[in-house]
Design an enzyme around this catalytic site. Structure first.
Site, short mmCIF file in Angstrom:
data_model
loop_
_atom_site.label_atom_id
_atom_site.label_comp_id
_atom_site.label_asym_id
_atom_site.label_seq_id
_atom_site.Cartn_x
_atom_site.Cartn_y
_atom_site.Cartn_z
N SER A 3 57.20 5.13 -29.69
CA SER A 3 58.39 5.76 -30.28
C SER A 3 57.91 6.86 -31.21
O SER A 3 56.76 6.82 -31.68
CB SER A 3 59.16 4.72 -31.10
OG SER A 3 60.09 5.36 -31.97
N TYR A 51 60.26 -2.43 -37.10
CA TYR A 51 60.16 -1.60 -35.89
C TYR A 51 59.08 -0.52 -36.06
O TYR A 51 58.22 -0.35 -35.19
CB TYR A 51 61.52 -0.96 -35.62
CG TYR A 51 61.60 -0.16 -34.33
CD1 TYR A 51 61.83 -0.79 -33.11
CD2 TYR A 51 61.46 1.23 -34.34
CE1 TYR A 51 61.91 -0.06 -31.93
CE2 TYR A 51 61.54 1.96 -33.17
CZ TYR A 51 61.77 1.32 -31.97
OH TYR A 51 61.86 2.04 -30.80
P1 NAD Z 1 67.02 -1.28 -24.11
O1 NAD Z 1 67.55 -2.23 -25.12
O2 NAD Z 1 67.91 -0.85 -23.00
O3 NAD Z 1 65.69 -1.84 -23.47
C1 NAD Z 1 64.84 -2.77 -24.04
C2 NAD Z 1 64.45 -3.76 -22.97
O4 NAD Z 1 63.49 -4.67 -23.49
C3 NAD Z 1 65.65 -4.58 -22.48
O5 NAD Z 1 65.66 -4.58 -21.07
C4 NAD Z 1 65.35 -5.97 -23.02
O6 NAD Z 1 65.83 -7.01 -22.20
C5 NAD Z 1 63.83 -5.96 -23.03
N1 NAD Z 1 63.29 -6.98 -23.90
C6 NAD Z 1 63.60 -7.24 -25.21
N2 NAD Z 1 62.92 -8.30 -25.65
C7 NAD Z 1 62.17 -8.74 -24.61
C8 NAD Z 1 61.24 -9.80 -24.41
N3 NAD Z 1 60.95 -10.65 -25.42
N4 NAD Z 1 60.67 -9.96 -23.20
C9 NAD Z 1 60.95 -9.11 -22.18
N5 NAD Z 1 61.80 -8.08 -22.30
C10 NAD Z 1 62.41 -7.90 -23.50
O7 NAD Z 1 66.51 -0.03 -24.96
P2 NAD Z 1 65.57 1.19 -24.53
O8 NAD Z 1 65.99 2.31 -25.40
O9 NAD Z 1 65.57 1.38 -23.06
O10 NAD Z 1 64.16 0.69 -25.04
C11 NAD Z 1 63.00 0.64 -24.22
C12 NAD Z 1 61.75 0.93 -25.05
O11 NAD Z 1 61.81 2.29 -25.51
C13 NAD Z 1 61.60 0.07 -26.31
O12 NAD Z 1 60.25 -0.28 -26.48
C14 NAD Z 1 62.05 1.00 -27.43
O13 NAD Z 1 61.46 0.68 -28.65
C15 NAD Z 1 61.54 2.33 -26.88
N6 NAD Z 1 62.20 3.51 -27.49
C16 NAD Z 1 63.50 3.80 -27.24
C17 NAD Z 1 64.07 4.92 -27.82
C18 NAD Z 1 65.50 5.33 -27.58
O14 NAD Z 1 65.94 6.31 -28.21
N7 NAD Z 1 66.23 4.69 -26.70
C19 NAD Z 1 63.31 5.73 -28.66
C20 NAD Z 1 61.99 5.40 -28.91
C21 NAD Z 1 61.44 4.28 -28.29
#
Ligand code: NAD
Length: 267
Positions: free
Chosen positions: A152, A165
């Site tokens: 991130s 986080y």
């Molecule tokens: P999201 O909530 O759609 O995806 C997160 C996924 O992780 C979900 O499918 C959830 O089921 C899974 N998950 C959570 N806990 C888990 C566990 N214990 N075991 C297995 N799976 C688990 O959100 P996203 O935005 O798609 O996030 C995906 C990644 O991207 C994350 O690591 C998040 O920190 C990172 N991220 C997202 C953003 C953003 O703006 N969306 C920005 C920076 C980083």
């Protein structure tokens, strides 16, 4: 120039939603077989796998809590049983449990570290073991395997109210670099992607309404909220031999969010 991951197998954790689903689709579009990990709800992962199969690809859904060592081992075994090998890991699972630091419970601290940092380690370790076992197959790739950690912008930008986080993503930065340094001579390529603001369930409260988006754009020089395809494209590139000399790097895909936009009119 055309990217093909034909004959390669990818495992995407947290692959049933958001960035993980976008990454799984993008990898399947360039020919990779994809194992789509879900945590507790199988249905969206199975639907996505079916969608990929209907489009002529290969995919399965695999359940596991990435913070649970035994479950991670089972997930890798199921993936390798189904497709015979593993070439790409996208360690994407992550969550937020937000609170001002003075009010943050130990439970919420531990949950975030367990999933976002320990989960990334457990999956990377399992992938590395498999890549070492397989070695390099030059017909498939110049590397013995590729790992892409989903980090991130908060691996470098402090984030008040989200200390668990930000600490987890700061940890992912040195986890990735240390693993990359250790495994490079084995031709295992390990990098991270640091998304900025990508509209998904994790930030729905902000990206899901006009006012939230307007506020968010103040932080994004490029003046648009990111889409999961922006990350899927970066995943495909980092998984392919086009990035074969890219080792131990974080690729920021953030519309310029790390450029200190608050300083723009303050020169
Ligand atoms: P999201 O909530 O759609 O995806 C997160 C996924 O992780 C979900 O499918 C959830 O089921 C899974 N998950 C959570 N806990 C888990 C566990 N214990 N075991 C297995 N799976 C688990 O959100 P996203 O935005 O798609 O996030 C995906 C990644 O991207 C994350 O690591 C998040 O920190 C990172 N991220 C997202 C953003 C953003 O703006 N969306 C920005 C920076 C980083």
């Amino acid at each position: 120039m055309k990217i093909s991951l034909e004959g390669q197998v990818a495992l995407v954790t947290g692959g049933s939603s958001g960035i993980g689903a976008g990454s799984a689709k993008a990898l399947a579009q360039v020919g990779a077989a994809v194992a789509i990990n879900y945590h507790s709800n199988a249905e969206p992962a199975q639907q996505l796998a079916q969608e990929i199969i209907d489009a002529g690809g290969r995919a399965i859904a695999v359940g596991a809590d990435v913070g649970d060592e035994q479950a991670v081992e089972r997930m890798f075994a199921e993936t390798i049983d189904a497709f015979g090998r593993l070439d790409i890991l996208v360690a994407n699972s992550g969550l937020q449990r937000d609170a001002p630091s003075a009010d943050l419970s130990l439970e919420d601290w531990n949950t975030v570290i367990q999933t976002n940092l320990t989960g990334q380690f457990l999956c990377a370790r399992a992938a590395i073991r498999q890549f070492l076992k397989q070695g390099i197959d030059p017909e498939r790739s110049r590397a013995a395997g590729k790992i892409i950690h989903m980090s991130s912008v908060h691996e470098v930008i402090p984030w008040a109210g989200h200390v668990n986080y930000a600490a987890s993503k700061g940890g992912v930065s040195l986890l990735m670099k240390t693993l990359a340094q250790e495994m490079a001579e084995k031709r295992i390529r390990i990098n991270s992607i640091a998304p900025g603001a990508i509209a998904t369930a994790i930030n729905e409260e902000v990206t899901g309404n006009e006012e939230g988006r307007r506020e968010l754009l103040k932080l994004i020089p490029y003046q648009r909220v990111g889409e999961v395809e922006d990350i899927g494209n970066a995943v495909v590139w980092l998984a392919s031999d086009l990035s074969d000399y890219v080792v131990g790097t974080t690729l920021f895909v953030d519309g310029g969010m790390c450029l200190y936009p608050g300083f723009k009119d303050n020169g």
